[in-house]
Write a protein that holds these residues in place. Sequence first.
Motif, PDB file in Angstrom:
ATOM      1  N   TYR A  34       0.807   5.555   0.933  1.00 24.99           N
ATOM      2  CA  TYR A  34       0.111   6.572   1.714  1.00 24.99           C
ATOM      3  C   TYR A  34       0.775   7.931   1.502  1.00 24.99           C
ATOM      4  O   TYR A  34       1.957   8.025   1.161  1.00 24.99           O
ATOM      5  N   GLU A  88      -4.468   6.566   2.357  1.00 24.54           N
ATOM      6  CA  GLU A  88      -4.062   5.651   1.291  1.00 24.54           C
ATOM      7  C   GLU A  88      -4.380   6.239  -0.073  1.00 24.54           C
ATOM      8  O   GLU A  88      -5.419   6.889  -0.265  1.00 24.54           O
ATOM      9  N   LYS A 146       0.835  -1.193   0.000  1.00 21.27           N
ATOM     10  CA  LYS A 146       0.000   0.000   0.000  1.00 21.27           C
ATOM     11  C   LYS A 146       0.875   1.251   0.000  1.00 21.27           C
ATOM     12  O   LYS A 146       2.011   1.226   0.460  1.00 21.27           O
TER      13      LYS A 146
END
Length: 290
Positions: A150, A168, A148
């Motif tokens: 961010y 995110e 992920k």
Amino acid sequence: MAMEAVTSSKQTVLQCAGTGPSMSARIHPVVLFNICDSYVRRPDQAGRVIGTLLGSTSPDGTVEIKNSYVVPHNESADQVALDIDYHHNMFVSHQKVNPKEAIVGWFSTGFGVSGGSSLIHEFYSREVQNPIHLTVDTGFTNGEASIKAYVSVTLTLGDRQLAAHFQEIPLDLRLLEAERVGFDMLKNTSVEKIPNDLEGMESTMERLSTLINDVYRYVDDVVEGRVEGDNNIGRFIADALASLPKLSPAAFDKVFNDRIQDNLALVYLSSLTRTQLSIAEKLNTAAQIL
């Protein structure tokens, strides 16, 4: 080794699953392999690995992550210390090889964002405006390697700073065709040998043939009314067909055969060079013995 103690980690961190409206990221597979390799080679006492992300930012706000390197650090319950000299020396070295690659953020192994992440993010915010924070779950917390990205947004109440809000953003894995061949090889647990140019071309042509058959079946199903057509897919197919050069079958066969002959010539010349070097080495060894 110069270390910098960032600050206390008592700052509250909020993690948001939403996506940013004007920022996204694309990552090359070599970055993921670098991070996983660094995690495997980490010191025994290290709980996670952190490092710098290199790449470029397009005018539309898309950050392309092309490279990375690990930054040594010490981490405790209330502070994080980074090896700033090592970070700057590595960046200068990368600039000599790839001057177009700039710092775009930093990475960390582990699941999600931790309290110490806000301290490291604060340091990288001084290196680059609005850095990306990439997390790679090498521990397979939910049975998969979650990846992920961010960005940090400061939450304030009047003049008072409340927390670092990690939000995110969309993250895509970008593969060039040459990278895709290597990526498919490295995904396997065991590989007998690295494919040569001809074997790589054969694998690529087989994959292309499979994709063309899938598109053909989809178009046929839409025409016959078995599935409902999608306008976006139709536009993608039309753009792909429009990008192809208008060549007759005979001209295409000539171009393809010429490329095959060029590859065969390169293979022959490389084999001839290896044979010549081997003979020269043996002659040199024999002359030293005599």
